[in-house]
Write an enzyme that holds these catalytic residues in place. Structure first.
Site, PDB file in Angstrom:
ATOM      1  N   LYS A  28      46.778  63.356  89.883  1.00 21.02           N
ATOM      2  CA  LYS A  28      47.101  62.178  89.068  1.00 21.02           C
ATOM      3  C   LYS A  28      46.565  60.877  89.647  1.00 21.02           C
ATOM      4  O   LYS A  28      45.950  60.076  88.930  1.00 21.02           O
ATOM      5  CB  LYS A  28      48.623  62.062  88.874  1.00 21.02           C
ATOM      6  CG  LYS A  28      49.036  60.792  88.142  1.00 21.02           C
ATOM      7  CD  LYS A  28      50.456  60.840  87.648  1.00 21.02           C
ATOM      8  CE  LYS A  28      51.459  60.496  88.714  1.00 21.02           C
ATOM      9  NZ  LYS A  28      52.825  60.389  88.154  1.00 21.02           N
TER      10      LYS A  28
ATOM     11  N   ARG B 157      17.110  54.228  83.527  1.00 18.44           N
ATOM     12  CA  ARG B 157      17.656  55.090  84.574  1.00 18.44           C
ATOM     13  C   ARG B 157      17.382  54.525  85.966  1.00 18.44           C
ATOM     14  O   ARG B 157      16.620  53.566  86.118  1.00 18.44           O
ATOM     15  CB  ARG B 157      17.085  56.490  84.383  1.00 18.44           C
ATOM     16  CG  ARG B 157      17.583  57.115  83.073  1.00 18.44           C
ATOM     17  CD  ARG B 157      16.763  58.305  82.656  1.00 18.44           C
ATOM     18  NE  ARG B 157      16.679  59.279  83.732  1.00 18.44           N
ATOM     19  CZ  ARG B 157      15.765  60.249  83.795  1.00 18.44           C
ATOM     20  NH1 ARG B 157      14.863  60.364  82.844  1.00 18.44           N
ATOM     21  NH2 ARG B 157      15.766  61.089  84.805  1.00 18.44           N
TER      22      ARG B 157
ATOM     23  N   SER C 215      -2.027  52.727  72.141  1.00 14.71           N
ATOM     24  CA  SER C 215      -0.877  53.462  71.624  1.00 14.71           C
ATOM     25  C   SER C 215      -1.087  54.961  71.772  1.00 14.71           C
ATOM     26  O   SER C 215      -2.206  55.462  71.681  1.00 14.71           O
ATOM     27  CB  SER C 215      -0.683  53.141  70.139  1.00 14.71           C
ATOM     28  OG  SER C 215      -0.298  51.792  70.018  1.00 14.71           O
TER      29      SER C 215
ATOM     30  N   ARG D 175      52.681  66.091  84.002  1.00 16.52           N
ATOM     31  CA  ARG D 175      52.564  65.588  82.634  1.00 16.52           C
ATOM     32  C   ARG D 175      51.162  65.091  82.292  1.00 16.52           C
ATOM     33  O   ARG D 175      50.832  64.873  81.139  1.00 16.52           O
ATOM     34  CB  ARG D 175      53.592  64.470  82.408  1.00 16.52           C
ATOM     35  CG  ARG D 175      55.021  64.989  82.311  1.00 16.52           C
ATOM     36  CD  ARG D 175      56.051  63.883  82.422  1.00 16.52           C
ATOM     37  NE  ARG D 175      56.303  63.489  83.803  1.00 16.52           N
ATOM     38  CZ  ARG D 175      57.111  62.480  84.160  1.00 16.52           C
ATOM     39  NH1 ARG D 175      57.699  61.761  83.230  1.00 16.52           N
ATOM     40  NH2 ARG D 175      57.281  62.192  85.433  1.00 16.52           N
TER      41      ARG D 175
ATOM     42  N   LYS E  62      12.513  55.332  83.971  1.00 14.30           N
ATOM     43  CA  LYS E  62      13.145  55.878  85.175  1.00 14.30           C
ATOM     44  C   LYS E  62      12.269  55.535  86.354  1.00 14.30           C
ATOM     45  O   LYS E  62      11.061  55.803  86.318  1.00 14.30           O
ATOM     46  CB  LYS E  62      13.287  57.392  85.066  1.00 14.30           C
ATOM     47  CG  LYS E  62      14.031  57.980  86.250  1.00 14.30           C
ATOM     48  CD  LYS E  62      13.538  59.370  86.631  1.00 14.30           C
ATOM     49  CE  LYS E  62      12.211  59.320  87.347  1.00 14.30           C
ATOM     50  NZ  LYS E  62      11.754  60.612  87.837  1.00 14.30           N
TER      51      LYS E  62
ATOM     52  N   ALA F  56       2.583  51.465  71.931  1.00 14.98           N
ATOM     53  CA  ALA F  56       3.674  52.281  71.408  1.00 14.98           C
ATOM     54  C   ALA F  56       3.422  53.756  71.676  1.00 14.98           C
ATOM     55  O   ALA F  56       2.286  54.222  71.657  1.00 14.98           O
ATOM     56  CB  ALA F  56       3.810  52.059  69.911  1.00 14.98           C
TER      57      ALA F  56
HETATM   58  C1  UD1 Z   1      60.782  57.500  90.153  1.00  9.89           C
HETATM   59  C2  UD1 Z   1      62.183  57.004  90.476  1.00  9.89           C
HETATM   60  C3  UD1 Z   1      62.744  56.283  89.259  1.00  9.89           C
HETATM   61  C4  UD1 Z   1      61.834  55.139  88.875  1.00  9.89           C
HETATM   62  C5  UD1 Z   1      60.397  55.639  88.676  1.00  9.89           C
HETATM   63  C6  UD1 Z   1      59.486  54.455  88.534  1.00  9.89           C
HETATM   64  C7  UD1 Z   1      63.172  58.580  92.060  1.00  9.89           C
HETATM   65  C8  UD1 Z   1      64.133  59.697  92.218  1.00  9.89           C
HETATM   66  N1  UD1 Z   1      63.006  58.119  90.816  1.00  9.89           N
HETATM   67  O1  UD1 Z   1      60.897  58.426  89.093  1.00  9.89           O
HETATM   68  O2  UD1 Z   1      64.039  55.774  89.538  1.00  9.89           O
HETATM   69  O3  UD1 Z   1      62.303  54.527  87.707  1.00  9.89           O
HETATM   70  O4  UD1 Z   1      59.949  56.391  89.823  1.00  9.89           O
HETATM   71  O5  UD1 Z   1      58.178  54.848  88.164  1.00  9.89           O
HETATM   72  O6  UD1 Z   1      62.585  58.140  93.017  1.00  9.89           O
HETATM   73  N2  UD1 Z   1      56.408  61.892  94.981  1.00  9.89           N
HETATM   74  C9  UD1 Z   1      56.109  62.444  96.207  1.00  9.89           C
HETATM   75  N3  UD1 Z   1      56.784  63.527  96.638  1.00  9.89           N
HETATM   76  C10 UD1 Z   1      57.791  64.084  95.917  1.00  9.89           C
HETATM   77  C11 UD1 Z   1      58.109  63.506  94.660  1.00  9.89           C
HETATM   78  C12 UD1 Z   1      57.409  62.404  94.221  1.00  9.89           C
HETATM   79  O7  UD1 Z   1      55.207  61.981  96.899  1.00  9.89           O
HETATM   80  O8  UD1 Z   1      58.380  65.069  96.397  1.00  9.89           O
HETATM   81  C13 UD1 Z   1      55.668  60.725  94.533  1.00  9.89           C
HETATM   82  C14 UD1 Z   1      54.913  60.972  93.241  1.00  9.89           C
HETATM   83  O9  UD1 Z   1      53.608  61.439  93.486  1.00  9.89           O
HETATM   84  C15 UD1 Z   1      54.892  59.587  92.589  1.00  9.89           C
HETATM   85  C16 UD1 Z   1      56.147  58.934  93.130  1.00  9.89           C
HETATM   86  O10 UD1 Z   1      56.558  59.691  94.243  1.00  9.89           O
HETATM   87  O11 UD1 Z   1      53.768  58.837  92.995  1.00  9.89           O
HETATM   88  C17 UD1 Z   1      57.262  58.920  92.091  1.00  9.89           C
HETATM   89  O12 UD1 Z   1      57.516  60.257  91.698  1.00  9.89           O
HETATM   90  P1  UD1 Z   1      57.712  60.632  90.177  1.00  9.89           P
HETATM   91  O13 UD1 Z   1      57.952  62.083  90.077  1.00  9.89           O
HETATM   92  O14 UD1 Z   1      56.632  60.047  89.355  1.00  9.89           O
HETATM   93  O15 UD1 Z   1      59.099  59.891  89.924  1.00  9.89           O
HETATM   94  P2  UD1 Z   1      59.686  59.379  88.575  1.00  9.89           P
HETATM   95  O16 UD1 Z   1      60.315  60.518  87.864  1.00  9.89           O
HETATM   96  O17 UD1 Z   1      58.677  58.610  87.863  1.00  9.89           O
HETATM   97 CA    CA Z   2      56.426  58.076  88.168  1.00 10.41          CA
END
Ligand code: UD1
Ligand code: CA
Length: 515
Positions: free
Chosen positions: A26, A346, A418, A19, A364, A393
């Site tokens: 991210k 700089r 100048s 997203r 610089k 100047a």
């Molecule tokens: C998750 C929670 C949700 C909570 C929310 C809070 C679960 C199923 N859901 O949802 O209940 O309200 O966080 O922000 O846990 N990640 C991995 N490997 C994976 C999937 C995810 O490392 O296979 C990591 C992502 O990079 C992220 C974190 O886990 O940092 C959470 O994953 P994300 O997909 O953001 O979960 P949410 O849908 O936000």
């Molecule tokens: Ca999340």
């Protein structure tokens, strides 16, 4: 400190962050000069965990490289395919085993997501303490939100109020969606109970993923104690999933940082337009004017005024200096020095006490001695200027011959006229002068006046002859006629000539210190 120490903190950071719509992973997006992951690491390190594990996947090379810089002790574990947060946890525990690390099963384990930059060490401490006090197998950090859309909802037994599980937004029915208590994605677990539950996870949900959240209901069903802690401030658990949330989190971090400085005795005129990075240091009684960004390792000493409309990165500003409408990086501004407005500083620029860089000046790698001034419209690059000198100047230090940069040295109490061009490498001795409009290619000895320009000649009557009938010609004629009778001036009475006596170059106007 006698607070409990976790066996490990696991940071989940393998997700794609679809997203965000970004080529950058991210967790490497920045807020206040620090990556999202950096903010999380900063918070969890306050717990002093025995081990720090980061689960990496999407953009893993970039994330691992960044991790080596910000948290060298962290163990990066690869989750090659992202089958959900539960899967990520299993991979993390396997990674610890593979690295020959045997977790202290008597100590709790903490899990956080890499995308919650506002989480604080104090809240994590409270989560850990509650987990221990309640002898829980799993403890979840929750928050009550006005708008809980997208988050997992915390389900509680209507009678006892005990947590019974977590349901993801996508899997929730309308009644569950009405619940405003959400899962922050931060947990404390008993290691053994966690291992058991992870082995029982299924992908039986709308996303076809192994949910870490299912561990809680598995524990409840197994009769194990499950606890919940509410975050003191719901903002703390904000997860960054898209750029709108990133911007929102950024404004919250800004407010938090600004509030800290306001409380410590810094004047921030307009906090809404003041952006201060996490590692910046400000002393009491400095003033930050509106629309100002202080970045990197910038420091501002007491009595200094920064802004408005200024951005400084890695700049050291000393006591009582003022820096107005300036873009600067990698520089030192001495005590009482003044910079701006519209100044570009700089890297390698160092101003000594009470030195000045004025309007439309670019510097610089320029060392400007105490009390020396470059007041207007100049480029000073690769130059060392002594004390008490004035650079007129529109002076340019011509430091680049198209192949290499060369250095210029200007002594103490020098007056550069100048519009001088100082063609490097060149040395101007102490107390020397240069005439305005000179192109200086040779060294100037101390105390000398260097003149390096064509002499002026006035071609008398040229306009009346060559621009006949023009307004200029009419004005010239009127001036000649009105001054003709009585007391003719030398200019109008003398015949056209190819030259006239040069002015004493010593009388060439110089830009003396202004104001
Ligand atoms: C998750 C929670 C949700 C909570 C929310 C809070 C679960 C199923 N859901 O949802 O209940 O309200 O966080 O922000 O846990 N990640 C991995 N490997 C994976 C999937 C995810 O490392 O296979 C990591 C992502 O990079 C992220 C974190 O886990 O940092 C959470 O994953 P994300 O997909 O953001 O979960 P949410 O849908 O936000
Ligand atoms: Ca999340």
């Amino acid at each position: 400190m006698s607070s409990p120490r976790p066996s490990a903190v696991i940071v989940l950071a393998a997700g794609e962050g679809t997203r965000m719509r970004s080529a950058t992973p991210k967790v490497l997006h920045e807020i206040a000069g620090r990556s999202l992951l950096g903010h999380v690491v900063e918070a969890v390190e306050t717990l002093v965990p025995e081990h720090l594990v980061v689960v990496v996947g999407h953009g893993r090379d970039l994330v691992v490289e960044h991790l080596a810089a910000i948290a060298p002790r962290a163990l990066a574990v690869d989750q090659h395919q992202q089958h959900g947060t539960g899967h990520a946890m299993r991979v993390a525990l396997e990674g610890l085993l593979a690295a020959g690390i045997d977790l202290h099963v008597s100590l709790p384990l903490i899990v956080v997501a890499g995308d919650t930059p506002l989480l604080t060490g104090e809240t994590l401490q409270r989560l850990l303490q509650t987990h221990i006090d309640e002898g829980a197998s799993s403890t979840v950090l929750t928050a009550v939100l006005e708008n809980p859309v997208g988050y997992g909802r915390v389900l509680r037994d209507p009678i006892s109020g005990h947590v019974t599980g977590i349901v993801e937004h996508k899997d929730a029915d309308p009644a569950q969606r009405a619940v405003r208590e959400i899962n922050s994605g931060v947990y404390a677990f008993d290691v053994t109970a966690l291992r058991d539950a992870l082995g029982q996870l299924t992908k039986d949900n709308s996303q076809g993923e192994e949910y870490l959240t299912d561990v809680l209901s598995l524990h409840v069903r197994a009769g194990l104690p499950v606890a919940a802690v509410a975050a003191a401030d719901a903002e703390e658990i904000l997860g960054v999933n898209d750029r709108a949330q990133l911007a929102h989190a950024r404004s919250l971090v800004r407010d938090r940082i600004n509030l800290g400085w306001l409380r410590s005795g810094v004047t921030i005129v307009d906090p809404a337009t003041t952006w201060i990075d996490s590692l910046v240091v400000l002393e009491r009684d400095c003033v930050i004017e509106r629309n100002t960004g202080l970045h990197g390792l910038t420091t501002v000493a007491t009595g200094a005024i920064i802004g408005p409309d200024t951005s400084l990165t890695d700049v050291v500003v000393s006591e009582g200096a003022s820096v107005i409408r300036t873009q600067g990086s990698g520089a030192e501004i001495g005590p009482g020095a003044t910079v701006g407005p519209f100044t570009y500083i700089r890297p390698g620029t160092r101003l000594a006490a009470k030195a000045k860089l004025g309007a439309y000046v670019e510097a610089k790698n320029a060392v400007v001695g105490a009390g020396s001034k470059v007041p207007h419209l100049s480029y000073v690059g690769d130059v060392e200027i002594g004390e008490g000198s004035n650079i007129g100047a529109a002076t340019v230090i011509v430091n680049y011959d198209g192949i290499a940069k060369h250095r210029t040295v200007i002594g103490d109490h020098v007056r550069i006229g100048s519009d001088s061009m100082l063609v490097a490498p060149v040395t101007i001795g102490d107390g020397a002068y240069t005439a305005a409009g000179s192109v200086i290619t040779d060294d100037v000895p101390p105390g000398a006046m260097a003149v390096a320009r064509a002499r002026q000649r006035n071609v008398e009557g040229w306009v009346e002859r060559r621009r006949e009938g023009s307004a200029a010609a009419k004005a010239a004629k009127a001036a000649r006629v009105s001054s003709a009778p009585g007391a003719p001036s030398p200019a109008t009475s003398s015949p056209p000539t190819s030259g006239s006596a040069p002015a004493d170059p010593g009388q060439t106007p110089h830009e003396e210190p202004s104001q």
